[in-house]
Every structure is written in C-alpha cells, then in structure tokens.
Write a protein that holds these residues in place. Structure first.
Motif, PDB file in Angstrom:
ATOM      1  N   THR A   1      -4.557  -0.911  -3.399  1.00  0.00           N
ATOM      2  CA  THR A   1      -3.645  -1.866  -3.197  1.00  0.00           C
ATOM      3  C   THR A   1      -2.819  -1.535  -1.773  1.00  0.00           C
ATOM      4  N   ARG A   2      -2.865  -0.770  -1.056  1.00  0.00           N
ATOM      5  CA  ARG A   2      -1.918  -1.014   0.268  1.00  0.00           C
ATOM      6  C   ARG A   2      -3.313  -1.511   0.528  1.00  0.00           C
ATOM      7  N   LEU A   3      -4.731  -0.788   0.657  1.00  0.00           N
ATOM      8  CA  LEU A   3      -5.466  -1.598   2.064  1.00  0.00           C
ATOM      9  C   LEU A   3      -5.565  -3.313   1.379  1.00  0.00           C
ATOM     10  N   THR A   4      -5.825  -3.480   0.521  1.00  0.00           N
ATOM     11  CA  THR A   4      -5.523  -4.872   0.276  1.00  0.00           C
ATOM     12  C   THR A   4      -4.487  -5.427   0.752  1.00  0.00           C
ATOM     13  N   GLN A   5      -3.298  -4.819   0.775  1.00  0.00           N
ATOM     14  CA  GLN A   5      -2.044  -5.439   1.174  1.00  0.00           C
ATOM     15  C   GLN A   5      -2.448  -5.845   2.217  1.00  0.00           C
ATOM     16  N   LEU A   6      -2.818  -4.632   3.194  1.00  0.00           N
ATOM     17  CA  LEU A   6      -3.159  -4.814   5.339  1.00  0.00           C
ATOM     18  C   LEU A   6      -3.966  -5.903   5.196  1.00  0.00           C
ATOM     19  N   ALA A   7      -4.818  -6.389   4.057  1.00  0.00           N
ATOM     20  CA  ALA A   7      -6.598  -7.130   4.899  1.00  0.00           C
ATOM     21  C   ALA A   7      -5.326  -8.679   4.598  1.00  0.00           C
ATOM     22  N   ASP A   8      -4.653  -8.701   3.745  1.00  0.00           N
ATOM     23  CA  ASP A   8      -3.751 -10.243   3.657  1.00  0.00           C
ATOM     24  C   ASP A   8      -4.496 -11.137   4.126  1.00  0.00           C
TER      25      ASP A   8
ATOM     26  N   LEU B   1     -13.155  -8.648   2.287  1.00  0.00           N
ATOM     27  CA  LEU B   1     -13.701  -7.150   1.749  1.00  0.00           C
ATOM     28  C   LEU B   1     -13.515  -5.922   3.288  1.00  0.00           C
ATOM     29  N   THR B   2     -14.894  -6.347   3.675  1.00  0.00           N
ATOM     30  CA  THR B   2     -15.374  -5.592   4.676  1.00  0.00           C
ATOM     31  C   THR B   2     -15.187  -6.419   5.520  1.00  0.00           C
ATOM     32  N   GLU B   3     -14.424  -6.550   6.464  1.00  0.00           N
ATOM     33  CA  GLU B   3     -13.875  -7.042   7.330  1.00  0.00           C
ATOM     34  C   GLU B   3     -12.579  -6.669   7.472  1.00  0.00           C
ATOM     35  N   SER B   4     -11.987  -5.760   7.303  1.00  0.00           N
ATOM     36  CA  SER B   4     -10.527  -5.138   7.027  1.00  0.00           C
ATOM     37  C   SER B   4     -11.415  -3.797   5.992  1.00  0.00           C
ATOM     38  N   ALA B   5     -10.330  -2.926   6.550  1.00  0.00           N
ATOM     39  CA  ALA B   5     -10.367  -1.621   6.501  1.00  0.00           C
ATOM     40  C   ALA B   5     -10.878  -0.698   4.518  1.00  0.00           C
ATOM     41  N   HIS B   6     -11.447  -0.909   4.738  1.00  0.00           N
ATOM     42  CA  HIS B   6     -11.817  -0.415   2.985  1.00  0.00           C
ATOM     43  C   HIS B   6     -12.052   0.410   2.582  1.00  0.00           C
ATOM     44  N   LEU B   7     -12.271   0.994   1.675  1.00  0.00           N
ATOM     45  CA  LEU B   7     -13.049   2.263   1.156  1.00  0.00           C
ATOM     46  C   LEU B   7     -14.544   2.319   0.782  1.00  0.00           C
ATOM     47  N   VAL B   8     -15.160   3.028   1.634  1.00  0.00           N
ATOM     48  CA  VAL B   8     -16.833   3.270   0.933  1.00  0.00           C
ATOM     49  C   VAL B   8     -17.491   4.496   0.943  1.00  0.00           C
ATOM     50  N   PHE B   9     -16.523   5.808   0.183  1.00  0.00           N
ATOM     51  CA  PHE B   9     -17.247   6.750  -0.156  1.00  0.00           C
ATOM     52  C   PHE B   9     -15.483   7.613  -1.075  1.00  0.00           C
TER      53      PHE B   9
ATOM     54  N   SER C   1     -12.373   1.852   8.352  1.00  0.00           N
ATOM     55  CA  SER C   1     -11.404   1.119   9.451  1.00  0.00           C
ATOM     56  C   SER C   1     -11.769   0.091  10.666  1.00  0.00           C
ATOM     57  N   PRO C   2     -10.610  -0.685  10.767  1.00  0.00           N
ATOM     58  CA  PRO C   2     -11.105  -1.163  12.011  1.00  0.00           C
ATOM     59  C   PRO C   2     -11.217   0.189  13.178  1.00  0.00           C
ATOM     60  N   ILE C   3     -10.615   0.228  14.654  1.00  0.00           N
ATOM     61  CA  ILE C   3     -10.283   1.517  14.853  1.00  0.00           C
ATOM     62  C   ILE C   3      -8.306   1.081  15.841  1.00  0.00           C
ATOM     63  N   GLU C   4      -8.131  -0.339  15.668  1.00  0.00           N
ATOM     64  CA  GLU C   4      -6.947  -0.161  15.593  1.00  0.00           C
ATOM     65  C   GLU C   4      -6.066  -0.251  14.745  1.00  0.00           C
ATOM     66  N   GLN C   5      -6.910  -0.350  13.419  1.00  0.00           N
ATOM     67  CA  GLN C   5      -5.345  -0.042  11.711  1.00  0.00           C
ATOM     68  C   GLN C   5      -5.690   1.285  11.892  1.00  0.00           C
ATOM     69  N   ALA C   6      -7.067   2.576  12.390  1.00  0.00           N
ATOM     70  CA  ALA C   6      -6.773   3.558  11.710  1.00  0.00           C
ATOM     71  C   ALA C   6      -5.752   4.749  11.921  1.00  0.00           C
ATOM     72  N   ASP C   7      -4.520   4.996  12.417  1.00  0.00           N
ATOM     73  CA  ASP C   7      -4.033   5.422  12.198  1.00  0.00           C
ATOM     74  C   ASP C   7      -3.027   4.953  11.192  1.00  0.00           C
ATOM     75  N   ARG C   8      -3.213   3.822  11.229  1.00  0.00           N
ATOM     76  CA  ARG C   8      -2.056   2.940  10.054  1.00  0.00           C
ATOM     77  C   ARG C   8      -2.757   3.645   8.594  1.00  0.00           C
ATOM     78  N   VAL C   9      -4.023   3.829   8.564  1.00  0.00           N
ATOM     79  CA  VAL C   9      -4.756   3.632   6.484  1.00  0.00           C
ATOM     80  C   VAL C   9      -4.147   5.234   6.920  1.00  0.00           C
ATOM     81  N   ALA C  10      -4.397   6.235   7.331  1.00  0.00           N
ATOM     82  CA  ALA C  10      -3.911   7.256   7.539  1.00  0.00           C
ATOM     83  C   ALA C  10      -3.172   7.490   7.118  1.00  0.00           C
ATOM     84  N   ARG C  11      -1.837   6.709   7.471  1.00  0.00           N
ATOM     85  CA  ARG C  11      -0.587   6.666   6.806  1.00  0.00           C
ATOM     86  C   ARG C  11      -0.552   5.788   5.046  1.00  0.00           C
ATOM     87  N   LEU C  12      -1.693   5.042   5.377  1.00  0.00           N
ATOM     88  CA  LEU C  12      -1.132   4.933   4.162  1.00  0.00           C
ATOM     89  C   LEU C  12      -2.126   5.833   2.988  1.00  0.00           C
TER      90      LEU C  12
END
Length: 560
Positions: A486-493, A497-505, A515-526
């Motif tokens: 849910t949080r990653l979907t909101q981040l994708a706006d 799917l495959t152009e924003s941070a998404h679960l792969v495993f 995750s795109p490098i620029e989103q990685a730290d925020r994704v870690a918090r999510l």
C-alpha cells in the motif's frame, strides 16, 4: 464496494456490483477486449473497490500485462480453504458442505499472451463455481463466528488476498538477475561449463581425490548405495551418506567428499541448466504459491525460488540506476510466540534488543547460542540433546510462552486442532493415525502398539506445537507485505509497477524491494513502518517489538 466477476462464454466477463450491505445494486457484462480498460477506469474512479474473483493467479496476470494494477481483491479460492478448515467457522454451511468445485483449484493459464484468461473454459451458464454464491457463503461463515474470531478472520482473508496480488506482481516484475555474473560464479566455484552429461572440472577433481583416498575403483557418488559401499570398503562405518554423519569420521576422503557434495548441490539446483531454464531477459520469474504450505507459508512452483543459495545471490543485481532494499525480521517466530502467549518476561527480553541477547541479560540462559538452541527446541519440540537440557531453564524464565507451545503440543497428541492468531486451523490427523490411537486404547493393545501410538501422537504434537507459531508468523509477514505494498503504491503515485519501487522477492521473513536509487532510503523507512503496523494489526497493543533490518545494497548477497 465489491465487484464480483466471472468468465462467461464467448469471451465476456460478468460483473456484479454489491453495495455496502452486500446487496446486488447492478450488473453488466464486459467484452474481453474492453476488460483491462474497464478495470483501469474502475480503479481510478473508485479506488476502494474490492474485486471478488475465483483465483487471483488466473485473473490478475493478464491485467498486469495490460499495464493495469488492482488495489484490493478477495481471492475466493484461498479464502475458501481458510474458512473450510477454520475451527472458528466449523459449524457454518460452507464448512459442513460436501466437497465441491471450490475445493478443487483451477490451474492458472501458463500462456503469457494477452487473452490467456479468456482461453480458459468458462463455466456454462454461470457454472458450478458461482462466485456470487460462494462470496455469500464466505460472508455468512465469517458473520457466524464470534466477534473476536470474526475480526481476526476478516483480517486474515484480506491479508491472504493481498498476498495473492503481491505474488502475481512479483512474478510479473521478476527478480533482476545477471546471467553473466551467474555464469562467472559457477565457473569460479565449479570450473568452466562442462559438456552435456559431464561433470564440471572441479567436481571431477574432488571426486578423483575421494577415489584415491578410499583406494576404490571409480564410482558414482550421486548413488547413495555406491557411495556407502565405497566408504564401508575403506573402513568408514557410515550408515548413511548425510553430510552431518560424514563429518564425524576422521578420514582423508571426507573433506573432498563433502566439498564434492556441496558443489554437486549447486550444480544440480542452480547450475547452468537452471540458468538456461529460469532466467530470461535479465529476470527470474518463479510462480509463487500463497498458502502453499498448510501453516499458510508460501511455496513456489519451479525454480526453487524459496531456496536460493547464498553463492548465486551474487548474480541478483538491480538495474542501472536502481538498488535493492533487503529487509528481514529479527527472530520473528520467538517474538510471535511472546505475543501469542502474552509472556511479559519474554516480551521484555526482546524489547529494543536482540531477543537472544536479551534472554542472556535476563539470566534465562548463559549464552546467546544456548538461547537460540533452547528457543528452537521449544518451538519445534526437541526433547533430547542440548535443547532438552536447556528447556527447563527456559520454562522457568518464560512459563507462559513455553506453556503455550506445550498446550498446543498436548492438543495435537489428543488429535485436536489448533489455530493461528488470525484463525487458520491445523488439519486433523489422518485415518491411520486415529485408528492406531484407538487400537492402542483398546483391550487388544500390545506394548509394541502402545509405543508406536505414543510415538505417532508425539510426532503430531510436534506439528501442532510449531503450527501455531509458524502460521502466526506467516500471517504477520502477509500483513507486513500488504502494508508495504500500500505504501509503495502511494509512493508510485500512478507510475507503472516496474517503473517505481516494487516488491520482487519474499522468503518467509525476508523481502527484497527493487527501488530507484533516489527512493531507496525512503523505501527502507516504509519497510520498517510497515513492520510496526503489521504488529499492531495482529496483536494490538501487545508490548512486543517486531524490528526489521533494512539494508540498501547493490546485490542481494551484500544484505547478509
């Protein structure tokens, strides 16, 4: 709002709209070529919609291929399995009905072309597998449970269905995989790729060492019988070819033999043939099977997705400009046990620190290694060896936690069912088990029958002991992933799917996000926020921490 869908003949979809009271408020049919666009329009206009369908693995992949994501669904097949066997709904019409079409899964289409969904046979006239009737039966089953069970089952059904969406999305997106790096790993560890039917050079060299050390003629180590005869002819009294037993013998053949077995496992499970079969266009796309294990844990269909050895994880690398966020939950099952049992002392030992270190600090055991061994013994029923010796100390320090799993074990020994936190229940023992227990309790029982019956009862008790913990941990992981999705979907706006941070495993208590490098730290918090939310959803305000470590890495093997 719920939209109940089913396939109709001549490539159409029936869509039944249910209002907030589950009353039918409208119905329409959609042609196959309009289906994806219809779903996309509905998701934009009514994002709270829950799609109700027979099997996510059948419906969702085609939508993903068309670039359409679904926010929420009810997977009737997965939910039917839960409600059919749950103790909380045992008296419902759904649970007491004779086996029917909803108890037999329909194979998902393997075709990756758009239109595969409509290539499946539709149920004539709405068919035996009527999703409207099944949805009503499931709602009635949940409504008939006690208020507490109703709330928990509702969460479980939602989480299980979200897991089905996640599984389809991970297969669609694929796990990024560098085939050249994988080949380099294999070449480094095994030698160059051999000719078909031949062994890699380093395996052959290790085997030659074994043959020389044993002073025997060449043999096939893949044959347990041949290997055992070779060992025994050299005076090694091995009774099996298992590595743990072979390590006990002091002989110059053992080290190269163990090395050979390790290389053989890699060559067989994840060697060049695996690479050719499973990696395409820089992606590994296994089929995940939510609820594939009786406890609710996932399984996978082909490719060994849930058993990737550490050596090949070097080949799991993100795309250029992307990174991996790899997260795992620390000591998940012991923490789940603390929350399930309400053991305040164990919860306190785990608060803010490594659980096993906390147990040592609290004086329950003397070393971290002992804490881990004792805890695993308690959850898996080890009564002998080091675990058996340490268990009394654990029981004195954490009586509620140990008492909880002991009660589950005793219930299993009596042939009773146990349930997870949210209401998934264990199966009953088979007919042979019950007949043996009845025979042992009868007048004609012999001492041998009695021993056998007690052994089988203890074995089933070990299963139920672990079922409550492992199954509840699987529920926590589902809620964790669903919250993160849910949080990653909101981040994708709205980004695909495959152009924003998404679960792969996903592996039981570990996840990987691409995750795109620029989103990685925020994704870690999510990721960490989602873990905390999962604990609240399942256990409310129970004072148990569920910490996760989230690492931003450039290849999967760097995470540990």
């Amino acid at each position: 709002m719920h939209l109940v869908v089913r396939r109709l003949p001549d490539r159409r979809v029936s869509v039944s709209r249910l209002d907030d009271t589950d009353g039918l408020s409208g119905a329409e049919t959609v042609d196959a070529h309009d289906w994806a666009a219809f779903v996309a329009r509905t998701e934009r206009a009514e994002p709270s919609t829950r799609w109700v369908w027979d099997d996510t693995a059948i419906w969702y992949p085609e939508l993903l291929r068309a670039g359409v994501r679904v926010g929420r669904c009810i997977d009737l097949r997965l939910c039917h399995a839960i409600l059919r066997s749950s103790v909380a709904t045992a008296s419902s019409a759904l649970a007491t009905a004779r086996p029917g079409p909803w108890d037999v899964p329909v194979a998902a289409p393997r075709d990756t072309d758009v239109g595969a969904l409509f290539a499946l046979d539709a149920e004539p006239g709405g068919g035996e597998r009527d999703p409207l009737a099944e949805f009503a039966a499931q709602r009635a089953a949940v409504a008939g449970a006690t208020p507490d069970a109703r709330s928990r089952l509702s969460l479980l059904i939602a989480a299980e269905s979200a897991g089905a969406l996640i599984a389809a999305e991970m297969t669609f997106a694929g796990l990024p995989w560098d085939a050249e790096r994988h080949d380099a790993v294999l070449t480094e560890l095994l030698g160059p790729r051999p000719a078909p039917g031949a062994r890699p050079s380093r395996m052959q060299e290790a085997l030659a060492e074994v043959v020389t050390a044993l002073d025997v003629t060449p043999f096939s180590p893949e044959s347990p019988g041949e290997l055992l005869r070779a060992l025994q002819s050299a005076g090694i009294p091995a009774t099996s070819t298992r590595s743990w037993e072979l390590k006990q013998f002091d002989h110059p053949a053992i080290a190269p033999l163990l090395h050979y077995k390790k290389m053989a496992r890699l060559f067989t499970a994840n060697g060049w043939n695996w690479l050719d079969q499973w990696v395409e266009d820089g992606r590994f796309r296994p089929t995940y099977v939510p609820g594939g294990v009786v406890t609710g844990r996932w399984a996978s269909d082909g490719g060994g997705a849930l058993q990737l050895p550490h050596q090949v994880r070097r080949a799991v690398v993100p795309d250029d400009g992307w990174s991996f966020v790899v997260a795992d939950a620390a000591q998940l099952e012991p923490r789940i046990l603390a929350a399930l049992s309400g053991d305040a002392a164990m919860a306190a030992a785990a608060r803010g620190v490594d659980l096993y270190d906390g147990m040592v600090t609290a004086g329950a055991v003397d070393t971290r290694a002992h804490a881990k061994v004792a805890m695993l013994g308690a959850m898996y029923g080890a009564t002998t060896g080091e675990s058996g010796l340490l268990l009394p100390r654990l029981a004195r320090a954490y009586p509620r936690a140990i008492g909880f799993v002991e009660a589950a074990a005793r219930a299993g020994e009596r042939g009773e069912r146990v349930s997870t936190r949210l209401g998934r229940s264990s199966p009953v023992p088979g007919r042979g088990w019950r007949e043996l227990q009845e025979l042992a309790a009868g007048d004609a029982a012999t001492e041998a029958i009695g021993r056998r019956a007690r052994t089988e009862a203890r074995n089933w008790g070990r299963f139920t002991r672990n079922f409550v913990v492992q199954g509840s941990a699987a529920e926590w992981a589902l809620c964790w992933m669903a919250s993160l999705r849910t949080r990653l979907t909101q981040l994708a706006d709205g980004t695909p799917l495959t152009e924003s941070a998404h679960l792969v495993f996903f592996l039981h208590d570990e996840i990987v996000v691409h995750s795109p490098i620029e989103q990685a730290d925020r994704v870690a918090r999510l990721v960490t926020e989602s873990a905390a939310e999962a604990g609240r959803l399942i256990f409310g305000d129970a004072p148990v921490d569920f910490p996760v470590t989230a690492a931003v890495v450039s290849s999967y093997d760097q995470a540990k």
